[in-house]
Scaffold this motif. Structure first.
Motif, PDB file in Angstrom:
ATOM      1  N   LYS A  72      27.072 -35.424  15.735  1.00 14.09           N
ATOM      2  CA  LYS A  72      28.320 -36.203  15.680  1.00 14.09           C
ATOM      3  C   LYS A  72      29.436 -35.373  15.047  1.00 14.09           C
ATOM      4  N   SER A  73      29.118 -34.656  13.985  1.00 16.30           N
ATOM      5  CA  SER A  73      30.150 -33.872  13.313  1.00 16.30           C
ATOM      6  C   SER A  73      30.605 -32.697  14.178  1.00 16.30           C
ATOM      7  N   ALA A  75      30.566 -32.724  17.492  1.00 10.63           N
ATOM      8  CA  ALA A  75      31.291 -33.334  18.602  1.00 10.63           C
ATOM      9  C   ALA A  75      32.709 -33.683  18.183  1.00 10.63           C
ATOM     10  N   LYS A  76      32.891 -34.176  16.972  1.00  7.13           N
ATOM     11  CA  LYS A  76      34.212 -34.540  16.478  1.00  7.13           C
ATOM     12  C   LYS A  76      35.076 -33.283  16.273  1.00  7.13           C
ATOM     13  N   SER A  77      34.462 -32.237  15.760  1.00  5.86           N
ATOM     14  CA  SER A  77      35.231 -31.011  15.518  1.00  5.86           C
ATOM     15  C   SER A  77      35.583 -30.302  16.822  1.00  5.86           C
ATOM     16  N   ALA A  79      36.328 -31.894  19.605  1.00  9.28           N
ATOM     17  CA  ALA A  79      37.331 -32.695  20.314  1.00  9.28           C
ATOM     18  C   ALA A  79      38.682 -32.554  19.763  1.00  9.28           C
TER      19      ALA A  79
END
Length: 79
Positions: A72-73, A75-77, A79
């Motif tokens: 998740k971390s 994927a967020k970075s 995007a």
């Protein structure tokens, strides 16, 4: 008086002799020497097995949660 290295070698030898003796004494039908020995010493094998399985399941769940959090971390970075 034994040196420390000699003590370690002697300890290993004694453990090997003990295991060989236990394997020799094991019943012919028992393929698992450790289980036979545990039964002989009145250890609840099923209880120990359940505890170990629960511990491994908890470690596995913790590792999976950690991997999900990492995904998740990243994927967020990205995007």
């Amino acid at each position: 008086m034994l040196r420390q290295a000699d003590e370690a070698a002697l300890s290993k030898l004694l453990i090997e002799i003990t295991l060989l003796d236990l394997a020799d004494r094991a019943a012919e039908g028992d393929n698992d020497v450790l289980t036979a020995t545990a039964k002989r010493h009145r250890v609840d094998v099923a209880k120990v097995r359940k505890a170990v399985e629960a511990e491994f399941a908890a470690k596995r769940a913790k590792q999976e949660a950690k991997e999900k959090k990492l995904k998740k971390s990243t994927a967020k970075s990205a995007a």
